[in-house]
Scaffold this motif. Structure first.
Motif: not given
Ligand code: GDP
Ligand code: MG
Length: 667
Positions: A49, A54-55, A68-69, A71, A179, A229-230, A237
C-alpha cells in the motif's frame, strides 16, 4: 563512472501516462554500469500500500534515492514506476552486488478505479520483471485479507499465471513486516501469512495450459523478515535493516535461481514486452487465458450439441404431420431444446461463466432458427386448415344456422388459433406472436368478406329468380291491353313487385337489413343492387318482347278484334264494299295509334320512363344517354317498317271481307 557519484539517481520506467520509457532506461543503465555485467545482476521490486514506507525501506537498504513522502507536506510524488541502481547494500558485510531496484509510486486513493488499474498493472509488471518482490506490510495488517492487499495479490498472481504461466521464472516473495513491536514472534506472523497465501493460491483458477496441481511454491519462494518502528525505535530500525542487508549479501536471498537468463541490456526489451502484454490485457480482472480456452472449448461444445440437435431434428421433422396438436408440437420443441442445452450445459458449464453464457445464447439462437422454420410451416398449415374450417361452416347444407350466426364462428376460430399459437409461443419467445395473430385475423376477415360477397351475389340471384318471372308475366299481361295508360300500369306493377319482394328485409321506413351482418350503408347498397337488377329484368323483357314481329302481331290482333267483331263482340256480316272500307279504315287506324305507345315507354302524362339507376355500368360516365335507352324501344325507322308490314298483312282481311259479300250475294 563510479557508483558513488551517480549523475541520475533514478529513472522512470513507466511514466504517469503508462508509457514505457525504453530510451531513458537504456541511457540510465549505460550511465550507471561501466562494465559488462553479463548475467551478474538482480532486479528487486517492492509491492504494498501507499505510504507504508516502501521508498524509505529501499533508500535505507539499497542507498537509492527514491522520493519519500514529505512528512510535513504529505505531497504526492510523481506516479509511475521508477528504477534505481543500488551503489551498495546497507550491511555489516562489505558487498559489491549489482542490484537494480524498482519502486512503484501510486496514490492513496485506492478506491479510485483508474488508480487500481495502475496499481494492479504495476504490481504485475514488478512481479514479472523482478527476481525478488518485497511485499511491504504493517505488522497489524497480517491476517487481514484486505489490509494486507491479499485481494490485489490474488489478481496479480492469477493474471501472472495466465499471461506468463509457462515462461515464469521463480520469484522470491520477501515479506517485510514493518513496525514490528515484538509481541508476536516472526514465526507466527510467517505462519499466518503462509496459510493465507496457500488458501489464496488454491482459489485461483488455473489456466488450461498450466498443471492444475501446481503449488504456490513452484512459482515462489517465501521469506519473512521484521523491521522495528523507524520513528519510535530508530536505532533498532537501522540494526534490522543492516541484518536484512546481510541476508542479501550472504547470497541467502539472492540465489542464482531467481536470475533472468539474459544480460541486463536484454532486460529492457523483456520488460517492454511484459508491459505491452499487461497493457493489452484489457481487463486484468478477466483471466485471459481462461477466456480463450473457454471460448475455444465452448465453441466446440456448441458445435457438438448442434449436431446432436440436427440429427434429432431431421429424424422428427423429416416426415412430419403438421396437423398435430399445438401442445404436441410445443412438447417436441421443448424436448429438442432441452436435449441440446443439456448436452451443452453438462460439458460447458464449468468454463468461464461469461463465455459459457454468451455461447449458450448463440446456441439457443441457432436452435430457434431451425425450430422457427417448422413453426412457420406449422402456422401456415394451421392457418390454412382454420380458414377451411371456417369456410366449411358456410358450405355445410345441414347447418341450419343463419348466415350471421355462421359468420360469428369467426371469433371462435380466431380464439382457437390464438390458443394454439400461444401454446407454441410460450415455449419459445423467439417466435413471432403478435404479428402472426394479426395476420391470421386479417386472413379471416378477408375470408369472411369474400364469403359475404358471394352471399350477396346469391341473394341477388335468388331475388332475381323470384321477381324476374313475375315482372315478365305481369308486364306481358298488361301489354296485351295497350292503351294510353299501359306504362303507368307497367310501372306501378313493377314497383309493387319490387316493394313486396323487399318487404322481408325492411326494418323501418328507409332502412333494410339483409341479415349478413352488414352496416346500414352496406345494406343500402345491396338494396340498390336488387332494385337495379329488377330494372334490368324489366328492361330486358320489354326490349326482347317488343320487337318488330311481336309488335306487328299485337297490332294485327288489335286490328282484327275491331275489324272482325262489332261492339258486342259478334262477328260482322258485311253488306257492302262501303261498309268494309269504313271499318277497315277505323280498325287499322285504331291499331296503328297503338304503335307509338309500344315504341316509347311514356306515362299517361307524357313523361318518359327513366330507370332509378343507370342499368349498364360501362356507360355510367357517358351522360344520360343510357337511361333513355330504356324508354326508346322502337326507332322511327322500325316503326315505319312495322307500319308497312302491318298494312300489307291486313290487306288479306279486306279481301276476305269483300269475298264474303260476293258469296252472300250469290246465295
Ligand atoms: P511509500 O509511499 O510506501 O513509499 O512510503 P514512504 O517511504 O514515502 O513513507 C511514507 C511515510 O511513512 C513517511 O512519512 C515516512 O517517514 C514514514 N515511514 C517510513 N518508514 C516508516 C516506518 O518504518 N514506520 C513508520 N511508522 N513510518 C515510516
Ligand atoms: Mg514511495
Amino acid at each position: 563512472m563510479s557508483k558513488d557519484n551517480l549523475t541520475n539517481v533514478s529513472v522512470q520506467v513507466i511514466d504517469e501516462n503508462k508509457v514505457f520509457q525504453k530510451d531513458n532506461i537504456n541511457n540510465y543503465i549505460k550511465s550507471v554500469v561501466d562494465k559488462d555485467l553479463a548475467l551478474n545482476y538482480h532486479v528487486i521490486s517492492v509491492f504494498g500500500s501507499q505510504s507504508t514506507g516502501k521508498s524509505t525501506l529501499l533508500n535505507t537498504l539499497f542507498h537509492t534515492k527514491f522520493d519519500v513522502m514529505n512528512e510535513t507536506q504529505r505531497q504526492q510524488t510523481t506516479k509511475g514506476i521508477w528504477l534505481g541502481f543500488s551503489p551498495k547494500i546497507q550491511s555489516n558485510i562489505t558487498n559489491n552486488e549489482n542490484i537494480f531496484v524498482m519502486d512503484v509510486e501510486g496514490s492513496d486513493g485506492r478506491e479510485r478505479g483508474e488508480d487500481q488499474d495502475f496499481e494492479r498493472k504495476a504490481a504485475l509488471f514488478a512481479l514479472s520483471t523482478s527476481q525478488v518482490l518485497i511485499i511491504n506490510i504493517w505488522e497489524h495488517q497480517v491476517g487481514l485479507y484486505q489490509g494486507a492487499n491479499m485481494g490485489l495479490l490474488k489478481t496479480v498472481f492469477d493474471v501472472n499465471l495466465s499471461l506468463f504461466g509457462n515462461t515464469a521464472h521463480k520469484v522470491l516473495l520477501l515479506f517485510v513486516i514493518r513496525d514490528h513491536i515484538g509481541n508476536t514472534p516472526l514465526e507466527n506472523l510467517a505462519d499466518t501469512l503462509t496459510q493465507d497465501l496457500t488458501k489464496m493460491w488454491e482459489n485461483i483458477t488455473k489456466p488450461k495450459n498450466v498443471d492444475e496441481n501446481v503449488k504456490l511454491t513452484d512459482y515462489f519462494d517465501l521469506k519473512f523478515v521484521t523491521l522495528s518502528h523507524k520513528v519510535l525505535q530508530p536505532d533498532q530500525f537501522q540494526e534490522d535493516i543492516k541484518k536484512l542487508g546481510d541476508k542479501f549479501t550472504k547470497d541467502d536471498l539472492l540465489k542464482i535461481d531467481y536470475k533472468q537468463n539474459f544480460p541486463v541490456d536484454g532486460w529492457t526489451l523483456y520488460a517492454e514486452n511484459c508491459w505491452e502484454q499487461i497493457q493489452s490485457n484489457k481487463d486484468l480482472d478477466l483471466p485471459t487465458q481462461q477466456t480463450l480456452v473457454a471460448r475455444f472449448r465452448c465453441d466446440e461444445i456448441v458445435k457438438e450439441s448442434l449436431e446432436l440437435f440436427k440429427s434429432e431434428f431431421d429424424q422428427i421433422f423429416e416426415s412430419f404431420d403438421y396437423n398435430i396438436d399445438a401442445v404436441q408440437l410445443s412438447e417436441k420443441f421443448t424436448k429438442l431444446s432441452q436435449l441440446t442445452l443439456n448436452s451443452y450445459d453438462s460439458q460447458a458449464s464449468h468454463y468461464n461463466s461469461l463465455v459459457y453464457n454468451s455461447k449458450r445464447e448463440t446456441l439457443i439462437n441457432d436452435i430457434n432458427f431451425k425450430l422457427k422454420s417448422i413453426y412457420d410451416l406449422y402456422l401456415k398449415n394451421l392457418k390454412k386448415s382454420s380458414i377451411e374450417k371456417f369456410n366449411a361452416i358456410f358450405q355445410d347444407k345441414t347447418n341450419k344456422s343463419t348466415f350471421l350466426e355462421k359468420s360469428q364462428s369467426k371469433d371462435l376460430i380466431s380464439k382457437e388459433f390464438e390458443i394454439s399459437l400461444n401454446q407454441i409461443f410460450t415455449t419459445n419467445e423467439y417466435f413471432e406472436y403478435e404479428l402472426e395473430l394479426k395476420e391470421f385475423k386479417n386472413d379471416l376477415d378477408r375470408e369472411l368478406q369474400n364469403i359475404t360477397l358471394n352471399e350477396i351475389k346469391s341473394v341477388i340471384i335468388k331475388f332475381n329468380k323470384k321477381i324476374s318471372p313475375l315482372i315478365k308475366n305481369q308486364t306481358l299481361e298488361i301489354l296485351s291491353i295497350p292503351d294510353e295508360e299501359v306504362w303507368d300500369r307497367i310501372l306501378n306493377n313493377f314497383h309493387e313487385i319490387v316493394t313486396n319482394s323487399l318487404s322481408n328485409f325492411k326494418i323501418n321506413d328507409d332502412e333494410f337489413d339483409f341479415k349478413l351482418g352488414l352496416s346500414t350503408q352496406e345494406n343500402k347498397e345491396i338494396k340498390i343492387k336488387l332494385e337495379k337488377s329488377a330494372w334490368i329484368s324489366l328492361d330486358q323483357f320489354i326490349h326482347d318482347y317488343l320487337n318488330e314481329d311481336n309488335v306487328i302481331t299485337i297490332l294485327k290482333h288489335k286490328f282484327e278484334e275491331s275489324f272482325q267483331f262489332d261492339s258486342n263482340n259478334v262477328p260482322r256480316i258485311w253488306k257492302n264494299e262501303q261498309e268494309i272500307s269504313k271499318s277497315y279504315k277505323e280498325a287499322s287506324d285504331f291499331a296503328l295509334h297503338l304503335l307509338p305507345l309500344l315504341s316509347i315507354a311514356k306515362t299517361s302524362n307524357n313523361i318518359e320512363i327513366i330507370p332509378d339507376y343507370p342499368l349498364f355500368e360501362e356507360q355510367d360516365d357517358e351522360d344520360k344517354e343510357d337511361n333513355h335507352r330504356f324508354a326508346h324501344i322502337l326507332t322511327a325507322v322500325q316503326q315505319n317498317k312495322i307500319k308497312t308490314k302491318f298494312l300489307k298483312q291486313i290487306e288479306i282481311n279486306y279481301r276476305d271481307a269483300s269475298r264474303s259479300i260476293i258469296t252472300n250475294v250469290a246465295k
